[in-house]
Scaffold this motif. Sequence first.
Motif, PDB file in Angstrom:
ATOM      1  N   PHE A 239       0.829  -1.206   0.000  1.00 56.11           N
ATOM      2  CA  PHE A 239       0.000   0.000   0.000  1.00 56.11           C
ATOM      3  C   PHE A 239       0.863   1.254   0.000  1.00 56.11           C
ATOM      4  O   PHE A 239       1.955   1.276   0.569  1.00 56.11           O
ATOM      5  N   ALA A 240       0.333   2.305  -0.627  1.00 55.00           N
ATOM      6  CA  ALA A 240       0.913   3.648  -0.464  1.00 55.00           C
ATOM      7  C   ALA A 240       0.376   4.216   0.841  1.00 55.00           C
ATOM      8  O   ALA A 240      -0.843   4.312   1.022  1.00 55.00           O
ATOM      9  N   MET A 241       1.287   4.552   1.735  1.00 51.97           N
ATOM     10  CA  MET A 241       0.891   5.019   3.070  1.00 51.97           C
ATOM     11  C   MET A 241       1.729   6.230   3.447  1.00 51.97           C
ATOM     12  O   MET A 241       2.834   6.413   2.922  1.00 51.97           O
ATOM     13  N   PRO A 242       1.235   7.057   4.370  1.00 50.34           N
ATOM     14  CA  PRO A 242       2.090   8.132   4.890  1.00 50.34           C
ATOM     15  C   PRO A 242       3.375   7.549   5.454  1.00 50.34           C
ATOM     16  O   PRO A 242       3.388   6.437   6.003  1.00 50.34           O
ATOM     17  N   GLU A 243       4.438   8.289   5.331  1.00 51.46           N
ATOM     18  CA  GLU A 243       5.764   7.807   5.739  1.00 51.46           C
ATOM     19  C   GLU A 243       5.759   7.340   7.199  1.00 51.46           C
ATOM     20  O   GLU A 243       5.234   8.010   8.078  1.00 51.46           O
ATOM     21  N   GLY A 244       6.331   6.178   7.423  1.00 52.74           N
ATOM     22  CA  GLY A 244       6.471   5.659   8.774  1.00 52.74           C
ATOM     23  C   GLY A 244       5.225   5.016   9.349  1.00 52.74           C
ATOM     24  O   GLY A 244       5.211   4.624  10.527  1.00 52.74           O
ATOM     25  N   THR A 245       4.176   4.858   8.539  1.00 53.93           N
ATOM     26  CA  THR A 245       2.923   4.305   9.050  1.00 53.93           C
ATOM     27  C   THR A 245       3.114   2.918   9.649  1.00 53.93           C
ATOM     28  O   THR A 245       2.540   2.594  10.703  1.00 53.93           O
ATOM     29  N   ALA A 246       3.893   2.071   9.002  1.00 55.42           N
ATOM     30  CA  ALA A 246       4.090   0.712   9.513  1.00 55.42           C
ATOM     31  C   ALA A 246       4.678   0.737  10.919  1.00 55.42           C
ATOM     32  O   ALA A 246       4.257  -0.030  11.797  1.00 55.42           O
ATOM     33  N   TYR A 247       5.645   1.614  11.156  1.00 55.14           N
ATOM     34  CA  TYR A 247       6.246   1.718  12.482  1.00 55.14           C
ATOM     35  C   TYR A 247       5.244   2.244  13.513  1.00 55.14           C
ATOM     36  O   TYR A 247       5.225   1.793  14.662  1.00 55.14           O
ATOM     37  N   ASP A 248       4.389   3.193  13.083  1.00 56.00           N
ATOM     38  CA  ASP A 248       3.361   3.706  13.992  1.00 56.00           C
ATOM     39  C   ASP A 248       2.375   2.603  14.369  1.00 56.00           C
ATOM     40  O   ASP A 248       1.936   2.517  15.527  1.00 56.00           O
ATOM     41  N   LEU A 249       2.020   1.773  13.390  1.00 56.38           N
ATOM     42  CA  LEU A 249       1.081   0.687  13.664  1.00 56.38           C
ATOM     43  C   LEU A 249       1.671  -0.307  14.674  1.00 56.38           C
ATOM     44  O   LEU A 249       0.968  -0.779  15.577  1.00 56.38           O
ATOM     45  N   ILE A 250       2.955  -0.609  14.517  1.00 57.54           N
ATOM     46  CA  ILE A 250       3.587  -1.556  15.443  1.00 57.54           C
ATOM     47  C   ILE A 250       3.674  -0.955  16.842  1.00 57.54           C
ATOM     48  O   ILE A 250       3.402  -1.633  17.847  1.00 57.54           O
ATOM     49  N   ALA A 251       4.045   0.310  16.920  1.00 55.64           N
ATOM     50  CA  ALA A 251       4.089   0.963  18.236  1.00 55.64           C
ATOM     51  C   ALA A 251       2.704   0.959  18.874  1.00 55.64           C
ATOM     52  O   ALA A 251       2.558   0.693  20.078  1.00 55.64           O
ATOM     53  N   GLY A 252       1.663   1.230  18.074  1.00 57.99           N
ATOM     54  CA  GLY A 252       0.309   1.206  18.593  1.00 57.99           C
ATOM     55  C   GLY A 252      -0.121  -0.179  19.035  1.00 57.99           C
ATOM     56  O   GLY A 252      -0.834  -0.331  20.040  1.00 57.99           O
ATOM     57  N   LEU A 253       0.318  -1.200  18.299  1.00 54.18           N
ATOM     58  CA  LEU A 253       0.012  -2.579  18.681  1.00 54.18           C
ATOM     59  C   LEU A 253       0.584  -2.884  20.062  1.00 54.18           C
ATOM     60  O   LEU A 253      -0.107  -3.452  20.929  1.00 54.18           O
TER      61      LEU A 253
END
Length: 278
Positions: A239-253
């Motif tokens: 997916f095209a996502m805002p920069e760093g989204t994957a890291y934010d999702l993991i931190a939120g998890l």
Amino acid sequence: MDDAQPITTLSGQIVQMGHLDGSLIERMRHEALTAPAPWKAEYGEFQSGGWWTTSLMNASGDAADVRIADGSARPTTLLQHMPATAGLLACLGLNYMWVRLARLEANAFLWEHRDYDELEQAERHRLHIPLQTNTSAFLVTGGTKVHMDGGRIWRLTPTYAHGVCNLLGPDRIHLIADVYTDDAYARLTKHAQEPTVDERLPTASEADLSEHLATARRLADLGYTAAAEQLLLRLFYSFAMPEGTAYDLIAGLHTALGDAEASKRWTAAKSTLLALAS
């Protein structure tokens, strides 16, 4: 989650340049596969595992020295076993900072990151020459995936957030040269152009992200926390996502799991890998 929109244009982040003789590429590929290379798994924080490098030119002359730094590069002992490769590097006449072979195995990923932040302030560029590749190996930058096919030199601007994967194999092997700007580089890039074939990734909706986050939570609840993290990291390649989204999702998890330390660790990883101000 950041409300910024993802970049959806390559904007010169990756360009294709001159074509190379097919028989030369085949000789270089044979050398890369058969030379006594001391492959090293470095930059573990950037990858899933399965990414290996070995140096052909650097300041120390040691092929096992693979953590790049500024300097005046000289041939390593490995390059002595690779005459076709050495010949091309000499013919290009570039001002080399570092030259490596990089091997990415099947089902391996380089996570979203930026490069060069730790180096001195100088105008430098990264060139890729694919020696062995396949269509399931591609780079993602600016919300777009690009397969760097063989037979030409490519230039990547690694100060933009990017990542690389090889989904199915065989191994993807590239010669990567970091070079300083000079007249030889200017001549090489005179006719650079954006890739003729690329694919825009679909923009991730909130529903998409929520669905994958829920799947990751189920994995984590079963004790498969590392698998949950990798599932979220791999969204960058779908997916095209805002920069760093994957890291934010993991931190939120991890916050949802009650693990504040792990959440802080991934927030710090985002800053490190994307060279963000703390």
